[in-house]
Structure formats: C-alpha cells, structure tokens
Write a protein that holds these residues in place. Structure first.
Motif, PDB file in Angstrom:
ATOM      1  N   TRP A  27       1.447  -1.842   4.249  1.00  0.00           N
ATOM      2  CA  TRP A  27       1.226  -0.410   4.008  1.00  0.00           C
ATOM      3  C   TRP A  27       1.347  -0.150   2.513  1.00  0.00           C
ATOM      4  CZ3 TRP A  27       3.058   3.807   1.563  1.00  0.00           C
ATOM      5  CH2 TRP A  27       2.728   5.091   2.020  1.00  0.00           C
ATOM      6  N   GLY A  28       0.338   0.500   1.915  1.00  0.00           N
ATOM      7  CA  GLY A  28       0.428   0.849   0.497  1.00  0.00           C
ATOM      8  C   GLY A  28      -0.908   1.296  -0.060  1.00  0.00           C
ATOM      9  N   GLY A  29      -0.866   1.830  -1.293  1.00  0.00           N
ATOM     10  CA  GLY A  29      -2.067   2.275  -1.972  1.00  0.00           C
ATOM     11  C   GLY A  29      -2.331   1.483  -3.234  1.00  0.00           C
ATOM     12  N   GLU A  30      -3.182   2.038  -4.111  1.00  0.00           N
ATOM     13  CA  GLU A  30      -3.585   1.308  -5.312  1.00  0.00           C
ATOM     14  C   GLU A  30      -2.618   1.474  -6.477  1.00  0.00           C
ATOM     15  OE1 GLU A  30      -6.389   4.997  -5.302  1.00  0.00           O
ATOM     16  OE2 GLU A  30      -5.087   3.898  -3.927  1.00  0.00           O
ATOM     17  N   PHE A  31      -1.831   2.550  -6.478  1.00  0.00           N
ATOM     18  CA  PHE A  31      -0.764   2.769  -7.466  1.00  0.00           C
ATOM     19  C   PHE A  31       0.110   3.908  -6.983  1.00  0.00           C
ATOM     20  CE2 PHE A  31      -4.828   4.302  -9.657  1.00  0.00           C
ATOM     21  CZ  PHE A  31      -4.814   5.555  -9.125  1.00  0.00           C
ATOM     22  N   GLY A  32       1.071   4.323  -7.789  1.00  0.00           N
ATOM     23  CA  GLY A  32       1.954   5.412  -7.405  1.00  0.00           C
ATOM     24  C   GLY A  32       1.667   6.674  -8.200  1.00  0.00           C
ATOM     25  N   ARG A  33       2.702   7.513  -8.338  1.00  0.00           N
ATOM     26  CA  ARG A  33       2.537   8.792  -9.037  1.00  0.00           C
ATOM     27  C   ARG A  33       3.628   8.926 -10.099  1.00  0.00           C
ATOM     28  NH1 ARG A  33      -2.426   9.854  -6.958  1.00  0.00           N
ATOM     29  NH2 ARG A  33      -2.319  11.743  -8.227  1.00  0.00           N
ATOM     30  N   THR A  34       3.338   9.781 -11.073  1.00  0.00           N
ATOM     31  CA  THR A  34       4.252   9.974 -12.202  1.00  0.00           C
ATOM     32  C   THR A  34       5.493  10.785 -11.808  1.00  0.00           C
ATOM     33  OG1 THR A  34       3.031  11.969 -12.836  1.00  0.00           O
ATOM     34  CG2 THR A  34       2.405   9.888 -13.905  1.00  0.00           C
ATOM     35  N   ASN A  35       6.537  10.643 -12.624  1.00  0.00           N
ATOM     36  CA  ASN A  35       7.754  11.436 -12.414  1.00  0.00           C
ATOM     37  C   ASN A  35       7.657  12.795 -13.086  1.00  0.00           C
ATOM     38  OD1 ASN A  35       7.942  10.712 -15.096  1.00  0.00           O
ATOM     39  ND2 ASN A  35       9.940   9.711 -14.925  1.00  0.00           N
ATOM     40  N   TYR A  36       6.604  13.034 -13.826  1.00  0.00           N
ATOM     41  CA  TYR A  36       6.391  14.320 -14.501  1.00  0.00           C
ATOM     42  C   TYR A  36       5.219  15.053 -13.854  1.00  0.00           C
ATOM     43  CZ  TYR A  36       2.685  11.722 -16.926  1.00  0.00           C
ATOM     44  OH  TYR A  36       1.577  10.950 -17.208  1.00  0.00           O
ATOM     45  N   CYS A  37       5.122  16.322 -14.145  1.00  0.00           N
ATOM     46  CA  CYS A  37       4.098  17.167 -13.547  1.00  0.00           C
ATOM     47  C   CYS A  37       2.793  17.076 -14.320  1.00  0.00           C
ATOM     48  CB  CYS A  37       4.573  18.619 -13.515  1.00  0.00           C
ATOM     49  SG  CYS A  37       3.370  19.778 -12.813  1.00  0.00           S
ATOM     50  N   GLN A  38       1.707  16.947 -13.591  1.00  0.00           N
ATOM     51  CA  GLN A  38       0.394  17.097 -14.211  1.00  0.00           C
ATOM     52  C   GLN A  38       0.014  18.567 -14.156  1.00  0.00           C
ATOM     53  OE1 GLN A  38      -2.812  14.655 -12.690  1.00  0.00           O
ATOM     54  NE2 GLN A  38      -4.351  16.068 -13.467  1.00  0.00           N
ATOM     55  N   LYS A  52      -0.847 -15.007  12.240  1.00  0.00           N
ATOM     56  CA  LYS A  52      -2.195 -15.356  12.655  1.00  0.00           C
ATOM     57  C   LYS A  52      -3.230 -14.351  12.175  1.00  0.00           C
ATOM     58  CE  LYS A  52      -0.914 -17.783  16.929  1.00  0.00           C
ATOM     59  NZ  LYS A  52      -1.089 -17.810  18.406  1.00  0.00           N
ATOM     60  N   ARG A  53      -2.746 -13.151  11.851  1.00  0.00           N
ATOM     61  CA  ARG A  53      -3.689 -12.089  11.487  1.00  0.00           C
ATOM     62  C   ARG A  53      -2.982 -11.076  10.588  1.00  0.00           C
ATOM     63  NH1 ARG A  53      -1.514 -11.338  16.443  1.00  0.00           N
ATOM     64  NH2 ARG A  53      -2.866 -12.953  17.285  1.00  0.00           N
ATOM     65  N   VAL A  54      -3.787 -10.222   9.945  1.00  0.00           N
ATOM     66  CA  VAL A  54      -3.277  -9.199   9.032  1.00  0.00           C
ATOM     67  C   VAL A  54      -3.866  -7.846   9.409  1.00  0.00           C
ATOM     68  CG1 VAL A  54      -3.123  -8.427   6.641  1.00  0.00           C
ATOM     69  CG2 VAL A  54      -3.120 -10.883   7.149  1.00  0.00           C
ATOM     70  N   ILE A  55      -3.019  -6.817   9.419  1.00  0.00           N
ATOM     71  CA  ILE A  55      -3.472  -5.426   9.534  1.00  0.00           C
ATOM     72  C   ILE A  55      -3.019  -4.717   8.266  1.00  0.00           C
ATOM     73  CG2 ILE A  55      -3.367  -3.274  10.833  1.00  0.00           C
ATOM     74  CD1 ILE A  55      -2.676  -4.883  13.321  1.00  0.00           C
ATOM     75  N   PHE A  56      -3.964  -4.299   7.453  1.00  0.00           N
ATOM     76  CA  PHE A  56      -3.669  -3.677   6.156  1.00  0.00           C
ATOM     77  C   PHE A  56      -3.928  -2.183   6.266  1.00  0.00           C
ATOM     78  CE2 PHE A  56      -3.768  -4.886   1.396  1.00  0.00           C
ATOM     79  CZ  PHE A  56      -3.141  -3.700   1.036  1.00  0.00           C
ATOM     80  N   LEU A  57      -2.858  -1.389   6.213  1.00  0.00           N
ATOM     81  CA  LEU A  57      -2.955   0.075   6.295  1.00  0.00           C
ATOM     82  C   LEU A  57      -3.031   0.611   4.869  1.00  0.00           C
ATOM     83  CD1 LEU A  57      -0.137   0.610   8.974  1.00  0.00           C
ATOM     84  CD2 LEU A  57      -2.573   0.158   9.365  1.00  0.00           C
ATOM     85  N   PHE A  58      -4.242   0.707   4.344  1.00  0.00           N
ATOM     86  CA  PHE A  58      -4.397   1.082   2.939  1.00  0.00           C
ATOM     87  C   PHE A  58      -4.468   2.596   2.786  1.00  0.00           C
ATOM     88  CE2 PHE A  58      -6.441   1.679  -1.151  1.00  0.00           C
ATOM     89  CZ  PHE A  58      -5.725   0.776  -1.929  1.00  0.00           C
ATOM     90  N   GLN A  59      -3.559   3.135   1.951  1.00  0.00           N
ATOM     91  CA  GLN A  59      -3.442   4.575   1.747  1.00  0.00           C
ATOM     92  C   GLN A  59      -4.141   4.924   0.416  1.00  0.00           C
ATOM     93  OE1 GLN A  59      -2.049   5.924   4.545  1.00  0.00           O
ATOM     94  NE2 GLN A  59      -1.861   3.776   5.133  1.00  0.00           N
ATOM     95  N   ALA A  60      -5.409   5.245   0.491  1.00  0.00           N
ATOM     96  CA  ALA A  60      -6.242   5.402  -0.694  1.00  0.00           C
ATOM     97  C   ALA A  60      -5.922   6.692  -1.440  1.00  0.00           C
ATOM     98  CB  ALA A  60      -7.721   5.385  -0.311  1.00  0.00           C
ATOM     99  N   GLY A  61      -5.699   6.560  -2.737  1.00  0.00           N
ATOM    100  CA  GLY A  61      -5.435   7.711  -3.578  1.00  0.00           C
ATOM    101  C   GLY A  61      -4.130   7.597  -4.343  1.00  0.00           C
TER     102      GLY A  61
END
Length: 464
Positions: free
Chosen positions: A362-373, A45-54
């Motif tokens: 639950w989620g964000g806009e993308f993930g992170r690399t497996n290598y170091c920045q 009936k409803r949605v709760i979106f826990l957006f993890q920005a970044g």
C-alpha cells in the motif's frame, strides 16, 4: 527440436483447435518465465499492489508529529529545509507555515503503531503489516513519481514491475493474464497512462491487462452478437493460415499467444469478475461499496478472487490523493473509500490461508509537505508534494507483521533513521518472490536493464 510455431503450423486445425483444446482442458498448465529456477526460496507466490495515486499525506495518516500542532502557523525553519528544492507550486511562496494534523492519533495493536483516526479498520490489522515511514524518492511531480515506482525510472518507456515478474516467472494460470490492472472508476485527479502497466522493451504479452468495471471487463474480448464458438474457432483457424504465410517471427508468435489467451479468457473472465456469488458476510466485510462495480472496495474483492486463480501480479490504482487544498475534507473521503477494503483484503486473505503467500503493498508516489501550500485557513489547508520522506506499508508473503521501520525528524521533513528508497522497495518485492533483483535482466540497446537499474537493497528488517 520442434518450435512452438512449427507445432502450431502442423496442427490439423491450427490455432483454432489449439485454443479450443486449451479451453476444454480440465487442468491449467503453467507457462514458465525466462528463469530456469528461482534464485532463492520464495516467500510469496503473488503480489497485490494497492497504489494510492496522488501522494497520500503521511503526516495525517501514519507519521505522528505533535510538534507541528505545537508550532502550527509558524514558519518552516530554514535549518530544517536546508537547500532542498520545492515544487513550482509552493517554491515561490513568501510564507511556508507549518500545519499540524487536525486528526487524532493513537497507538494500536501489540506493536503500538501510531495511526490516524481516519484509519480505524487498518488499526485492526496493524499487527499484520510493516509500516515503513522512511521511504524516499527523487521525483517531485506525479508523472515521473508514479513512473518511478512502477518502472524503476522517472523516464517513460521501461517495463513495469508486473511485466518484469511475468517475464521472469511466467504464469500459473493459462486462462487468465499473469498481470491484471484494476483502476477505480470515476475518480478524478492526475491521469493514469497505460504505459504505467506497459511491457516497455519486454515482449508484449508481458504487459498488464486492464479489467474495466461493468459487463464488459475487457473490451472486444467477447465475440460479436451472432458469432458462436464454432464460428469463432473457424475464424481463428483462418487467421492461423494467414500467419503461416509469414516467415518465423517473434512478434507473430507473441500475437498468436495473445489470441490463444483471449479465446480462453472468454469463459474465465465472466466467472472471476462476477462478485454476485460472494457471501453476504464477505461483501459486508469489504464495505457497502463492494456491491458497486469499479469501486476500490469491489476491486479489492476482485483482487482476492484473482489471487485465488493464481494471477501473478494484481495492480490496483486509486486516484484522488493529490490534496493541494481542502485536505481535511478530501482526505476523509479518500480514507472512507479505501481504509475498510484494504483492511478487509488482509483479513480475507488470512482467513483463507492465502496471506502467507500473497504480498500486499500500500502506498503512493510520494508524500506531502509539513507546511501549507497557499493560504492557511482556519478549517482548511493543502499540502504540496514531498518526496524526501513518506510512508508505505507491506503485509503478507515474506513480510514480518507489527514492524515500524524508519523515522523522520520531529517536523516530518527529513529522514533520520533507516532510509528506504523506491529501488529498495522494488528489490524487496522481487526478493520475496524468489528473485535476486540484480540477476533478472533484459538486454536492450546494448546494455543489460533491470527493474532497479543499478541501485536497490533488500529491506531486510521487515522480512519474516
């Protein structure tokens, strides 16, 4: 047939009396959306979106990759990267050293789901959620990435998913907005623009309404000091007289509807946002931050209260996941702020018999690399943006618990099984709400638009 506007004009007290009548009504009357009937039986009936920005690091939270620890400091193999583009922040690095997670992973629940030690509370509800490790996006920077998740396009200007649901389904509560936005207070990171909860080309009453922390959740909602309810009613009646001087106009009708809702919210907003009435054991379940207005914990608790009032779409934003450097310490902080409240929301909804009809994402806009920045330090490192694969979890209405969907390669760089695109997630959210994402459209500038553009498939393996 008498139109809404004609009815307002024929009322003895005009807008003021109508708003006051709604205010004093003992029962709420739902306002229907454009859909005459749902496309199929809804699960939620409803949605709760826990957006993890970044962009949370899936490699340090959900996607266990021991090979990264075994080859820590070695170069990312060219055969793994292929021709894939990198961001301008790490694309010019002469070295791309692999980084193993410094956090321990273990299996949890009957599902045996791998989770990081940073998520001890999520581990306790892991059999209620579906973990999708193969989500992907074309976006590589924050602005386009967040816009893509929320609106189905990387280009600003489209309606967001909450507005689409409001447009299609309407509201079940005439004293609160159909679409509410809660942003964690005093968090740094990439800015969040109001267009992310905007209505785009849909009528403006479908835009999200942001609740702020503190004593004034919605700016300018309450009457100024010295103005009582009777005076406010007279002012609204006078405003309606001005509206009568204008020819029938859709924008004016929308404005009238907004004034009506604002008048009713003057009583409903203080009630729903007052967390002091919550029992002590509930506050403890959400964690110590639940007593601090504007925190993620307080917003999760408020989201449950809004869900109880039948708010259709509740969007939470929590910034601070953009860990280009100092990831080990910063990630601990983020998880300390979010892990317990998110898990408590699942538990709270379930014990109230509401989880089966409430979809939690639950989620964000993308993930992170497996290598170091940048430079790989002994105790600190950063990870760049990575849209090729990342993790999102869903729970509740219409979703099968204890599911692990999709897989990435041993380096956590590419998807090797069951890819799930952003449009697929959007199609699935619409599906559990009883909507065929291909059939809810709005004609604008000569073409029929929809949330998923011309893409999207329902993710059937996670459906209950």
């Amino acid at each position: 047939m008498v139109t809404r506007r004609q009815l307002l004009q024929s009322s003895a007290w005009g807008l003021g009396s109508l708003a006051f009548g709604h205010m004093m009504a003992s029962e709420s009357q739902a306002v229907s959306g454009v859909l005459n009937g749902l496309h199929h039986a809804p699960k939620a009936k409803r949605v709760i979106f826990l957006f993890q920005a970044g962009g949370p690091s899936q490699l340090d939270l959900f996607d266990y990759k021991p090979v990264l620890n075994q080859q820590h400091g070695e170069q990312l193999p060219a055969s793994v990267r292929g021709e894939q583009r990198l961001t301008g922040m790490s694309g010019n690095q002469s070295s791309l050293p692999l980084v193993g997670s410094p956090f321990q992973f273990a299996r949890h629940g009957q599902s045996g789901t791998w989770l990081s030690e940073l998520l001890p509370h999520t581990a306790k509800v892991v059999d209620e959620i579906s973990v999708i490790r193969s989500v992907n996006t074309e976006a590589i920077n924050h602005g386009p990435g967040v816009t893509y998740v929320q609106t189905g396009s990387q280009i600003p200007g489209r309606p967001c998913i909450g507005s689409w649901l409001s447009y299609g389904l309407g509201t079940e509560n005439d004293n609160l907005p159909a679409f509410v936005v809660l942003v964690t207070a005093n968090k740094g990171g990439q800015p969040l623009a109001a267009r992310l909860w905007g209505n785009g080309f849909l009528p403006s009453h479908h835009q999200g309404v942001q609740f702020r922390s503190g004593s004034d959740p919605i700016l300018y909602l309450n009457s100024p000091e010295g103005i009582d309810r009777k005076s406010r009613e007279k002012a609204l009646a006078s405003l309606d007289e001005l509206h009568r001087l204008q020819p029938a106009d859709g924008l004016v009708d929308t404005r009238i509807r907004q004034y009506e809702l604002a008048f009713r919210m003057q009583a409903s907003i203080p009630e729903v946002t007052d967390l002091t009435s919550e029992p002590e054991h509930v506050l403890e379940m959400y964690g110590p931050d639940s007593r601090k207005p504007g925190t993620f914990a307080a917003n999760c608790l408020l989201a449950r209260r809004l869900a109880e009032k039948n708010v259709r779409f509740i969007q939470l934003y929590h910034q601070g996941w953009d860990h280009h450097g100092g990831l080990p310490s910063s990630l601990k902080t983020q998880c300390r702020e979010t892990d317990q409240p998110a898990a408590a929301l699942i538990r709270d909804l379930k014990q109230r018999g509401m989880l089966d009809e409430t979809l939690v994402v639950w989620g964000g806009e993308f993930g992170r690399t497996n290598y170091c920045q940048g430079k790989l330090g002994a105790d600190s490192f950063g990870r760049d943006h990575h849209g090729r694969c990342f993790t999102v979890w869903m729970a509740g209405g219409g979703i099968k618990g204890g599911v692990n969907l999709g897989a990435t390669d041993e380096y956590g760089f590419n998807i090797v099984d069951q890819p799930v695109h952003i449009h697929d997630l959007q199609a699935t959210i619409m599906h559990v709400m009883g909507i065929d994402h291909e059939r809810l459209t709005f004609r604008h500038q000569g073409r029929a638009f929809r949330l998923t553009d011309v893409h999207g498939n329902v993710v059937k393996p996670i459906l209950a």
